[in-house]
Design an enzyme around this catalytic site. Structure first.
Site, PDB file in Angstrom:
ATOM      1  N   LYS A  24       0.825  -1.220   0.000  1.00 32.31           N
ATOM      2  CA  LYS A  24       0.000   0.000   0.000  1.00 32.31           C
ATOM      3  C   LYS A  24       0.852   1.260   0.000  1.00 32.31           C
ATOM      4  O   LYS A  24       0.593   2.182  -0.745  1.00 32.31           O
ATOM      5  CB  LYS A  24      -0.871   0.078   1.269  1.00 32.31           C
ATOM      6  CG  LYS A  24      -1.922  -0.944   1.440  1.00 32.31           C
ATOM      7  CD  LYS A  24      -2.813  -0.620   2.640  1.00 32.31           C
ATOM      8  CE  LYS A  24      -2.098  -0.483   3.968  1.00 32.31           C
ATOM      9  NZ  LYS A  24      -1.420  -1.673   4.456  1.00 32.31           N
ATOM     10  N   ARG A  99      -9.131   1.112   9.400  1.00 36.16           N
ATOM     11  CA  ARG A  99      -8.629  -0.223   9.688  1.00 36.16           C
ATOM     12  C   ARG A  99      -9.644  -1.072  10.427  1.00 36.16           C
ATOM     13  O   ARG A  99      -9.350  -2.208  10.778  1.00 36.16           O
ATOM     14  CB  ARG A  99      -7.377  -0.104  10.527  1.00 36.16           C
ATOM     15  CG  ARG A  99      -6.101  -0.575   9.803  1.00 36.16           C
ATOM     16  CD  ARG A  99      -4.949  -0.276  10.699  1.00 36.16           C
ATOM     17  NE  ARG A  99      -3.731  -0.938  10.462  1.00 36.16           N
ATOM     18  CZ  ARG A  99      -2.690  -0.431   9.812  1.00 36.16           C
ATOM     19  NH1 ARG A  99      -2.799   0.711   9.192  1.00 36.16           N
ATOM     20  NH2 ARG A  99      -1.555  -1.083   9.766  1.00 36.16           N
ATOM     21  N   ARG A 139      11.687  -6.193   5.012  1.00 37.95           N
ATOM     22  CA  ARG A 139      11.408  -4.779   4.742  1.00 37.95           C
ATOM     23  C   ARG A 139      12.382  -3.853   5.482  1.00 37.95           C
ATOM     24  O   ARG A 139      12.671  -4.056   6.653  1.00 37.95           O
ATOM     25  CB  ARG A 139       9.976  -4.470   5.186  1.00 37.95           C
ATOM     26  CG  ARG A 139       9.561  -3.050   4.905  1.00 37.95           C
ATOM     27  CD  ARG A 139       8.094  -2.935   4.788  1.00 37.95           C
ATOM     28  NE  ARG A 139       7.424  -2.936   6.075  1.00 37.95           N
ATOM     29  CZ  ARG A 139       6.125  -2.686   6.193  1.00 37.95           C
ATOM     30  NH1 ARG A 139       5.391  -2.458   5.130  1.00 37.95           N
ATOM     31  NH2 ARG A 139       5.564  -2.697   7.364  1.00 37.95           N
ATOM     32  N   ARG A 172      11.875  -1.644  10.920  1.00 38.74           N
ATOM     33  CA  ARG A 172      10.878  -1.205  11.893  1.00 38.74           C
ATOM     34  C   ARG A 172      10.769  -2.244  13.015  1.00 38.74           C
ATOM     35  O   ARG A 172      10.707  -3.439  12.738  1.00 38.74           O
ATOM     36  CB  ARG A 172       9.514  -1.070  11.209  1.00 38.74           C
ATOM     37  CG  ARG A 172       9.333   0.257  10.516  1.00 38.74           C
ATOM     38  CD  ARG A 172       8.073   0.297   9.702  1.00 38.74           C
ATOM     39  NE  ARG A 172       6.886  -0.226  10.356  1.00 38.74           N
ATOM     40  CZ  ARG A 172       5.676  -0.244   9.805  1.00 38.74           C
ATOM     41  NH1 ARG A 172       5.513   0.235   8.581  1.00 38.74           N
ATOM     42  NH2 ARG A 172       4.653  -0.728  10.441  1.00 38.74           N
ATOM     43  N   ARG A 183       0.207  -8.384  13.886  1.00 38.28           N
ATOM     44  CA  ARG A 183      -0.387  -7.353  13.020  1.00 38.28           C
ATOM     45  C   ARG A 183      -1.229  -7.997  11.928  1.00 38.28           C
ATOM     46  O   ARG A 183      -2.291  -7.478  11.573  1.00 38.28           O
ATOM     47  CB  ARG A 183       0.715  -6.479  12.406  1.00 38.28           C
ATOM     48  CG  ARG A 183       1.332  -5.531  13.435  1.00 38.28           C
ATOM     49  CD  ARG A 183       2.660  -4.985  12.982  1.00 38.28           C
ATOM     50  NE  ARG A 183       2.572  -4.209  11.777  1.00 38.28           N
ATOM     51  CZ  ARG A 183       3.526  -4.140  10.859  1.00 38.28           C
ATOM     52  NH1 ARG A 183       4.648  -4.809  11.008  1.00 38.28           N
ATOM     53  NH2 ARG A 183       3.359  -3.412   9.793  1.00 38.28           N
TER      54      ARG A 183
HETATM   55  P1  AMP Z   1       1.425   0.654   9.364  1.00 45.24           P
HETATM   56  O1  AMP Z   1       2.610   1.530   9.176  1.00 45.24           O
HETATM   57  O2  AMP Z   1       0.246   1.056   8.539  1.00 45.24           O
HETATM   58  O3  AMP Z   1       1.761  -0.805   9.245  1.00 45.24           O
HETATM   59  O4  AMP Z   1       0.953   0.883  10.891  1.00 45.24           O
HETATM   60  C1  AMP Z   1       1.825   0.640  11.970  1.00 45.24           C
HETATM   61  C2  AMP Z   1       1.031   0.631  13.270  1.00 45.24           C
HETATM   62  O5  AMP Z   1       0.420   1.907  13.477  1.00 45.24           O
HETATM   63  C3  AMP Z   1      -0.133  -0.365  13.321  1.00 45.24           C
HETATM   64  O6  AMP Z   1       0.291  -1.674  13.662  1.00 45.24           O
HETATM   65  C4  AMP Z   1      -0.999   0.275  14.409  1.00 45.24           C
HETATM   66  O7  AMP Z   1      -0.435   0.069  15.700  1.00 45.24           O
HETATM   67  C5  AMP Z   1      -0.849   1.762  14.097  1.00 45.24           C
HETATM   68  N1  AMP Z   1      -1.895   2.185  13.128  1.00 45.24           N
HETATM   69  C6  AMP Z   1      -1.707   2.570  11.842  1.00 45.24           C
HETATM   70  N2  AMP Z   1      -2.866   2.889  11.260  1.00 45.24           N
HETATM   71  C7  AMP Z   1      -3.827   2.700  12.203  1.00 45.24           C
HETATM   72  C8  AMP Z   1      -5.239   2.839  12.206  1.00 45.24           C
HETATM   73  N3  AMP Z   1      -5.934   3.241  11.113  1.00 45.24           N
HETATM   74  N4  AMP Z   1      -5.894   2.556  13.356  1.00 45.24           N
HETATM   75  C9  AMP Z   1      -5.237   2.178  14.449  1.00 45.24           C
HETATM   76  N5  AMP Z   1      -3.911   1.992  14.515  1.00 45.24           N
HETATM   77  C10 AMP Z   1      -3.199   2.252  13.397  1.00 45.24           C
END
Ligand code: AMP
Length: 225
Positions: A24, A99, A139, A172, A183
């Site tokens: 994404k 989400r 990654r 990360r 996740r």
């Molecule tokens: P990502 O970078 O999109 O993989 O997000 C990393 C982390 O940020 C996720 O595992 C959540 O802890 C938090 N996060 C990101 N987007 C959301 C969302 N829309 N709602 C809640 N937590 C989020």
């Protein structure tokens, strides 16, 4: 190749939906450049807040480290705030938001209350669980602007250095195997049902995410025409 529509792209709202590791972020950044749209990535925003040591960043940290979702109230507020900054002037591409059902409902409601257009298109990038686990393990992310790389699929020209801004690449903490699996579980439990939510609204398109970045990008553009 950028998409073209009769309506123009000045106020278009697109959601990229998919699991962690589905690509994404990579596709959203390319599309945003193409459309001169605002790329709003919830995970990137939380990491920026953490790097700045803000109250929101501190609150989000524990959830992110455990691979859990940050509470809906603060997440929705953060995203709607960013979207309203782009209001009227720019298209926006949402990456990582919504989400879960509650976030999707809050977004639908906020757009309805604003009286403007709703979400134009939701693109679901479909990738198998086996492939997702492999991708998250390989990654690397750039420290300065979070540009994504992958040891096999998208390596940097110089190991450990971002091609775009020259900053250091790091892994990360939530990409470690245990947190990545958590996740993915959260994704399948809470986020995957949104595919049906948007299919029912007639705005969902699905692309096969298990091909090269270029090919996925072409399909994504085709899905927007
Ligand atoms: P990502 O970078 O999109 O993989 O997000 C990393 C982390 O940020 C996720 O595992 C959540 O802890 C938090 N996060 C990101 N987007 C959301 C969302 N829309 N709602 C809640 N937590 C989020």
């Amino acid at each position: 190749m950028c998409p073209a529509t009769s309506r123009g792209w000045d106020t278009v709202r697109i959601i990229l939906l998919g699991a962690p590791g589905s690509g994404k972020g990579t596709q959203a950044a390319k599309l945003a450049e193409c459309l001169r749209a605002k790329h709003i990535a919830s995970g990137d925003l939380f990491r920026e807040e953490q790097a700045q040591g803000t109250e929101l960043g501190l609150l989000a940290k524990g959830y992110m480290e455990r691979g859990e979702l940050v509470p809906n109230d603060v997440t929705v507020k953060m995203i709607l705030g960013r979207m309203s900054q782009a209001k009227g002037a720019l298209s926006c591409i949402l990456d990582g938001f919504p989400r879960n059902q509650e976030q999707a409902a809050a977004l639908d409601q906020a757009l309805a209350d604003a009286g403007g257009p709703g979400i134009d298109r939701v693109i679901y990038i479909e990738v198998s669980e086996e492939e997702l686990v492999k991708r998250l393990g390989g990654r690397w992310t750039c420290r300065a602007h979070q540009h994504p790389y992958h040891v096999v699929n998208a390596p940097p020209k110089t190991p450990g250095i971002c091609d775009i801004d020259g900053s250091e690449l790091y892994q990360r903490p939530d990409d470690n195997e245990e947190t990545a699996r958590r996740r993915l579980q959260v994704y399948f439990d809470q986020t995957a049902p949104l595919v049906e939510h948007y299919r029912a609204q007639g705005i969902l398109a699905t692309v096969d995410g298990e091909r090269t970045i270029t090919d996925v990008g072409k399909d994504l553009v085709a899905a927007l025409q």
